[in-house]
Structure formats: structure tokens, C-alpha cells
Motif scaffolding. Structure first.
Motif, PDB file in Angstrom:
ATOM      1  N   THR A 245       0.834  -1.231  -0.158  1.00  7.69           N
ATOM      2  CA  THR A 245       0.056   0.201  -0.344  1.00  7.69           C
ATOM      3  C   THR A 245       1.093   1.484  -0.237  1.00  7.69           C
ATOM      4  O   THR A 245       1.755   1.296   0.913  1.00  7.69           O
ATOM      5  CB  THR A 245      -0.920  -0.446   1.644  1.00  7.69           C
ATOM      6  OG1 THR A 245      -1.744  -0.961   0.984  1.00  7.69           O
ATOM      7  CG2 THR A 245      -1.747   1.361   1.379  1.00  7.69           C
ATOM      8  N   SER A 246       0.465   2.393  -0.809  1.00  8.01           N
ATOM      9  CA  SER A 246       1.023   3.441  -0.868  1.00  8.01           C
ATOM     10  C   SER A 246       0.156   4.299  -0.767  1.00  8.01           C
ATOM     11  O   SER A 246      -0.496   4.162  -1.709  1.00  8.01           O
ATOM     12  CB  SER A 246       1.823   3.461  -2.540  1.00  8.01           C
ATOM     13  OG  SER A 246       2.409   4.537  -2.162  1.00  8.01           O
ATOM     14  N   GLN A 247       0.478   5.649  -0.497  1.00 11.87           N
ATOM     15  CA  GLN A 247      -1.069   6.621  -0.235  1.00 11.87           C
ATOM     16  C   GLN A 247       0.200   7.927   0.437  1.00 11.87           C
ATOM     17  O   GLN A 247       0.920   7.699   0.888  1.00 11.87           O
ATOM     18  CB  GLN A 247      -1.622   6.317   1.275  1.00 11.87           C
ATOM     19  CG  GLN A 247      -2.718   7.612   1.418  1.00 11.87           C
ATOM     20  CD  GLN A 247      -3.635   6.763   2.084  1.00 11.87           C
ATOM     21  OE1 GLN A 247      -3.144   5.107   3.075  1.00 11.87           O
ATOM     22  NE2 GLN A 247      -5.090   7.557   2.553  1.00 11.87           N
ATOM     23  N   LEU A 248      -0.217   9.125  -0.804  1.00 15.37           N
ATOM     24  CA  LEU A 248      -0.002   9.856  -0.672  1.00 15.37           C
ATOM     25  C   LEU A 248      -1.836  11.285  -0.221  1.00 15.37           C
ATOM     26  O   LEU A 248      -1.576  11.334  -1.678  1.00 15.37           O
ATOM     27  CB  LEU A 248       1.067  10.697  -1.334  1.00 15.37           C
ATOM     28  CG  LEU A 248       1.538  12.249  -2.113  1.00 15.37           C
ATOM     29  CD1 LEU A 248       1.632  12.104  -0.200  1.00 15.37           C
ATOM     30  CD2 LEU A 248       2.389  12.100  -3.087  1.00 15.37           C
ATOM     31  N   THR A 249      -1.596  12.551   0.219  1.00 17.17           N
ATOM     32  CA  THR A 249      -2.369  13.077   0.212  1.00 17.17           C
ATOM     33  C   THR A 249      -2.014  14.536   0.659  1.00 17.17           C
ATOM     34  O   THR A 249      -1.337  14.434   1.488  1.00 17.17           O
ATOM     35  CB  THR A 249      -3.894  12.220   1.475  1.00 17.17           C
ATOM     36  OG1 THR A 249      -4.020  11.371   1.053  1.00 17.17           O
ATOM     37  CG2 THR A 249      -5.367  14.074   1.266  1.00 17.17           C
ATOM     38  N   LYS A 250      -2.359  15.661  -0.067  1.00 14.11           N
ATOM     39  CA  LYS A 250      -2.283  16.607   0.108  1.00 14.11           C
ATOM     40  C   LYS A 250      -2.859  18.047  -0.441  1.00 14.11           C
ATOM     41  O   LYS A 250      -4.528  17.675  -0.828  1.00 14.11           O
ATOM     42  CB  LYS A 250      -1.027  17.028  -1.363  1.00 14.11           C
ATOM     43  CG  LYS A 250       0.306  16.432  -0.334  1.00 14.11           C
ATOM     44  CD  LYS A 250       1.853  17.357  -1.614  1.00 14.11           C
ATOM     45  CE  LYS A 250       3.319  16.361  -1.674  1.00 14.11           C
ATOM     46  NZ  LYS A 250       4.087  17.383  -1.854  1.00 14.11           N
ATOM     47  N   GLY A 251      -2.877  19.274   0.499  1.00 10.77           N
ATOM     48  CA  GLY A 251      -3.975  19.640   0.708  1.00 10.77           C
ATOM     49  C   GLY A 251      -3.469  21.054   0.562  1.00 10.77           C
ATOM     50  O   GLY A 251      -2.557  21.413   1.387  1.00 10.77           O
ATOM     51  N   VAL A 252      -4.251  21.803   0.063  1.00  9.57           N
ATOM     52  CA  VAL A 252      -3.927  23.265   0.945  1.00  9.57           C
ATOM     53  C   VAL A 252      -4.779  24.173   0.780  1.00  9.57           C
ATOM     54  O   VAL A 252      -6.323  23.900   0.246  1.00  9.57           O
ATOM     55  CB  VAL A 252      -3.903  24.028  -0.700  1.00  9.57           C
ATOM     56  CG1 VAL A 252      -3.594  25.932  -0.703  1.00  9.57           C
ATOM     57  CG2 VAL A 252      -2.796  23.249  -1.586  1.00  9.57           C
ATOM     58  N   VAL A 253      -5.355  25.045   2.630  1.00 13.72           N
ATOM     59  CA  VAL A 253      -6.496  25.689   2.534  1.00 13.72           C
ATOM     60  C   VAL A 253      -6.073  27.000   2.744  1.00 13.72           C
ATOM     61  O   VAL A 253      -5.613  27.489   2.989  1.00 13.72           O
ATOM     62  CB  VAL A 253      -6.424  24.688   4.105  1.00 13.72           C
ATOM     63  CG1 VAL A 253      -8.191  25.310   4.943  1.00 13.72           C
ATOM     64  CG2 VAL A 253      -6.681  23.477   3.241  1.00 13.72           C
ATOM     65  N   ASP A 254      -8.124  27.503   2.716  1.00 16.79           N
ATOM     66  CA  ASP A 254      -7.317  29.003   2.452  1.00 16.79           C
ATOM     67  C   ASP A 254      -8.400  29.977   3.308  1.00 16.79           C
ATOM     68  O   ASP A 254      -9.534  29.017   3.680  1.00 16.79           O
ATOM     69  CB  ASP A 254      -7.258  29.830   1.066  1.00 16.79           C
ATOM     70  CG  ASP A 254      -6.852  31.031   1.580  1.00 16.79           C
ATOM     71  OD1 ASP A 254      -6.607  32.125   2.276  1.00 16.79           O
ATOM     72  OD2 ASP A 254      -6.793  31.474   0.128  1.00 16.79           O
ATOM     73  N   ASP A 255      -8.438  31.193   3.454  1.00 17.77           N
ATOM     74  CA  ASP A 255      -9.896  31.861   3.975  1.00 17.77           C
ATOM     75  C   ASP A 255     -10.012  31.277   5.459  1.00 17.77           C
ATOM     76  O   ASP A 255      -9.324  31.329   5.836  1.00 17.77           O
ATOM     77  CB  ASP A 255     -10.912  31.693   3.218  1.00 17.77           C
ATOM     78  CG  ASP A 255     -10.509  32.007   2.430  1.00 17.77           C
ATOM     79  OD1 ASP A 255      -9.247  33.438   1.520  1.00 17.77           O
ATOM     80  OD2 ASP A 255     -11.093  32.166   0.789  1.00 17.77           O
ATOM     81  N   GLN A 256     -11.252  30.704   5.250  1.00 20.54           N
ATOM     82  CA  GLN A 256     -12.086  30.066   6.601  1.00 20.54           C
ATOM     83  C   GLN A 256     -12.324  28.203   6.558  1.00 20.54           C
ATOM     84  O   GLN A 256     -12.823  27.007   6.973  1.00 20.54           O
ATOM     85  CB  GLN A 256     -13.045  31.007   7.487  1.00 20.54           C
ATOM     86  CG  GLN A 256     -12.841  32.227   7.982  1.00 20.54           C
ATOM     87  CD  GLN A 256     -14.637  32.543   8.258  1.00 20.54           C
ATOM     88  OE1 GLN A 256     -14.753  31.961   9.161  1.00 20.54           O
ATOM     89  NE2 GLN A 256     -14.452  34.142   7.852  1.00 20.54           N
ATOM     90  N   ALA A 257     -12.166  27.562   5.625  1.00 12.03           N
ATOM     91  CA  ALA A 257     -12.450  26.425   5.022  1.00 12.03           C
ATOM     92  C   ALA A 257     -11.670  25.644   6.176  1.00 12.03           C
ATOM     93  O   ALA A 257     -10.908  25.943   6.642  1.00 12.03           O
ATOM     94  CB  ALA A 257     -11.767  26.009   3.949  1.00 12.03           C
ATOM     95  N   ARG A 258     -11.800  24.178   6.315  1.00  6.95           N
ATOM     96  CA  ARG A 258     -11.476  23.052   6.903  1.00  6.95           C
ATOM     97  C   ARG A 258     -10.911  21.615   6.082  1.00  6.95           C
ATOM     98  O   ARG A 258     -11.826  21.475   5.968  1.00  6.95           O
ATOM     99  CB  ARG A 258     -12.245  22.485   8.216  1.00  6.95           C
ATOM    100  CG  ARG A 258     -11.607  22.073   9.324  1.00  6.95           C
ATOM    101  CD  ARG A 258     -12.907  21.785  10.091  1.00  6.95           C
ATOM    102  NE  ARG A 258     -12.414  20.693  11.191  1.00  6.95           N
ATOM    103  CZ  ARG A 258     -13.106  21.232  12.386  1.00  6.95           C
ATOM    104  NH1 ARG A 258     -14.489  21.268  12.828  1.00  6.95           N
ATOM    105  NH2 ARG A 258     -12.343  20.040  13.543  1.00  6.95           N
TER     106      ARG A 258
END
Length: 386
Positions: free
Chosen positions: A261-274
Motif C-alpha cells: 500500500t502506498s498513500q499520498l494526500t496533499k491539501g491547500v486550505v485558505d480563508d476559513q476552510a477546513r
């Protein structure tokens, strides 16, 4: 009131809330007290295309929980069928929204795509309604030795709807499936998608989920991993702004020897987001020589934005290679400074850096056409800031 009774009556006060450990960051109960009325049938035919337009000959559209469009004939390698009374094997305590989708899916109770040969198919879940709810159940079977691509989109054309989808995937021995998901729900929508993936020995399942969130959104993937030289890649990227919320939750259970199993998650969060990431890899007793690796990395672009992450490894076997990593931070001020020194405006520099940050996830998509569409989708979301 028991949860079983709640599901039958539509009273959702027993559904997941912050008191439930796996749902503590995605509270549905606090916002949805009763199930909204059933979404009306969408009588117009949804125009073929969607975000993956031109990549698949076989395309199925499910609008407001009902099958809306299909080419009419099976291809040589893709078959389509309805199932009016599939079994409901889910434990409502463990998978409450999957149980709700199976219980309340509108007739026909499930649509099923079977890959009998190597091909590409598109499934589009369209929510063209305001203030109502719909549930859908969809099955995918990839026959032994077949290599297939599933392009899946969730398209919000209304608002304030509740869309709940159950996707069941079965890969036979030696089969391979790449599932690419683009979730473009409306800003005030409630959307839950639960995918349950069952692998046979030697099967390969690769997945990439791209999402811009909703008022409450959860995309959950559960993989039953047999070991036996089967391989799984689970990737995701979230681009969130304003007050949008996205929860990417995964559980991979290794039940046998020699699994990857290989797993990669990336995120970008701005303003009042969650943004929420929950990844759990379970290595059962006897699942020796498992190789499982998980990474989650996020950028927070605003003081009011939030990211909650919970990567977990539960290992009950010996002779395994397992690791996880998690980082949450801001853009590198030094990189922004160097970009500005080269005459690049600050806003453009930030967009370039965030796009490059998410690009690692996009580049892992194997299908070239889908990879190009995913890259363009990420760039558009970063540019609009929606």
C-alpha cells in the motif's frame, strides 16, 4: 432511538457527530437534523461530457440518485446493468452513511458496470436540486486479468442538497483499476461518498481523489487487502477556500502475506476552510511482509483556516515495512521572496508554489489524459480561489 430505526424514519439525530471518533471533525448530526425530502427526478437528459469529456466511450450519468443517461448499448468490453434488490451487508454502526445509501437508494437500487476487457468508463453523479436529498448505489466489477480506468465525477448543479453515494468495487484475480475522482460539489451542499474496495490476489487498485469541498463533505475509501501480491495506491488532493470543508478518510486492512500500500494526500486550505485527513492502515495477524507507507502534507494559507490530520498504523504482524508521515505548515517565505525578486507578483508566486506542491499527487496519475485534466482542475481552483 436505535440507528436502525433512525435510518427507517429519516430522523438523522443518531447519525455521525463529533462524539463519534471517526467523525469528530465532520459533524453531520449538528447540521442535518432530519432527512430532507427526496430529490425530484431530473427529466432532462444530462449532456454527455463532464470534467472528463472525451476520455471515455462508455459514460453513465446518475442525476438526483436516478440513472439519467447511458449510451444504450454495451461496448465490447464494458457492460451495464441495473440491480433492483442487492444485498445490504453493511454494519450501520461501522458504516452508517453506506447503510443509509443502500437502504434509501431509489429504484433501481443499484447500477453496475462490469469491465470484461480493458477499457475506460465514466460515471457522473449529478446533483441538480436545491434543499433535497438523494442516495445512490453503484457497483464496479473488473474481471480477472483486465486493466480498466474509472473516471468518476460528483457535480453540484444545485445547492443545499444532501447527496449520499455508495460505491462498491470488486477486482478479480490479477485485475487492475485506476479510479480518478473529481468532486465539485456546491458550496452549501452535504455530500458523502463511501467506496468499499475488495481485492483478489494479484489485483492492483490505484486511486486519486481531487476535491474542492462543500459545507460538509466526506470521501471515504475502505480497502479489503488480501496481500497475495496485490497492490494499492491511494492518493488525494484537496483545494479549499471560503468556508468549505473536505474530509478524506481511508482504511486499508491487510489480511494476508505480501501486500503493498502506498498513500499520498496533499491539501491547500485558505480563508476559513477546513481540511480533514484520516488514514488508517491495519496489518492483521499473519499479514507478514506487508509494505505500507502513508504520507499527508498540507499548506495553510490563512490564519483562520484549519487542517486536522490523523494518520494511523495498527500493526499486528511481524516482518513488515510500514511508515507514515504528516506535515502541516505555511508557504515558504523565502521561496516567495525569490519569486518576487524575479518580478513575479506575490499572488502569482503563491499560486505557482501551491500548484507545484499539489503536483506531486497529480503526477502519480497513470492515465495521461486524466492526468492533464487533473492538473488543469487544480490550476483552475487555485486561480479562482473558490
Amino acid at each position: 432511538m436505535t440507528l436502525a430505526t433512525a435510518l427507517k424514519t429519516g430522523d438523522l439525530t443518531q447519525l455521525p457527530s463529533r462524539r463519534d471518533e471517526d467523525w469528530r471533525w465532520t459533524d453531520l448530526r449538528g447540521l442535518v437534523r432530519t432527512l430532507p425530502p427526496v430529490s425530484p427526478e431530473f427529466f432532462d437528459t444530462i449532456k454527455a461530457g463532464g470534467p472528463f469529456e472525451g476520455l471515455a466511450e462508455a459514460e453513465l450519468v446518475i442525476a438526483n440518485g436516478r440513472a439519467n443517461w447511458w449510451p444504450g448499448e454495451d461496448t465490447d468490453t464494458v457492460e451495464f446493468a441495473h440491480h433492483d434488490a442487492p444485498d445490504n451487508p453493511y454494519d450501520p454502526v461501522d458504516l452508517p452513511m453506506a447503510t443509509l445509501a443502500a437502504d434509501k437508494a431509489i429504484e433501481p437500487r443499484a447500477s453496475i458496470i462490469t469491465f470484461t476487457g480493458s477499457d475506460i468508463a465514466s460515471i457522473r453523479f449529478v446533483s441538480a436540486t436545491d434543499g433535497t436529498s438523494h442516495h445512490a448505489r453503484f457497483g464496479v466489477v473488473v474481471e480477472a486479468g483486465v486493466s480498466a480506468v474509472l473516471l468518476e465525477s460528483h457535480e453540484g448543479r444545485g445547492d443545499r442538497y444532501l447527496a449520499n453515494t455508495l460505491v462498491e468495487i470488486f477486482l478479480e484475480e490479477g485485475a487492475k483499476l485506476e479510479r480518478i475522482v473529481i468532486a465539485d460539489d456546491a458550496a452549501e451542499a452535504f455530500a458523502v461518498t463511501t467506496a468499499i474496495v475488495n481485492l483478489a490476489p494479484g489485483a492492483t487498485f490505484n486511486q486519486t481523489v481531487l476535491t474542492a469541498g462543500a459545507r460538509r463533505q466526506r470521501i471515504e475509501t475502505r480497502v479489503n487487502h488480501p496481500g497475495a501480491h496485490a497492490s494499492v495506491r491511494l492518493d488525494g488532493a484537496y483545494v479549499l477556500a471560503n468556508q468549505r470543508h473536505a474530509d478524506q478518510t481511508t482504511v486499508v486492512t491487510h489480511g494476508g502475506v505480501d501486500g503493498i500500500t502506498s498513500q499520498l494526500t496533499k491539501g491547500v486550505v485558505d480563508d476559513q476552510a477546513r481540511g480533514v485527513f484520516q488514514g488508517r492502515i491495519v496489518v492483521q495477524p499473519g499479514a507478514d511482509q506487508t509494505d505500507a507507507r502513508m504520507g499527508h502534507h498540507a499548506l495553510i494559507l490563512s490564519d483562520k483556516a484549519e487542517v486536522d490530520a490523523k494518520p494511523e498504523l495498527l500493526i499486528f504482524a511481524d516482518d513488515v515495512a510500514c511508515a507514515h508521515g504528516n506535515t502541516i505548515g505555511a508557504l515558504d517565505d523565502e521561496q516567495i521572496f525569490y519569486a518576487r525578486q524575479r518580478g513575479i507578483p506575490e499572488a502569482e508566486a503563491k499560486a505557482m508554489l501551491t500548484q507545484a506542491f499539489l503536483g506531486e499527487v497529480v503526477e502519480r496519475i497513470e492515465h495521461e489524459g486524466a492526468r492533464e485534466i487533473a492538473a488543469a482542475w487544480v490550476a483552475a481552483k487555485l486561480g479562482r480561489g473558490e
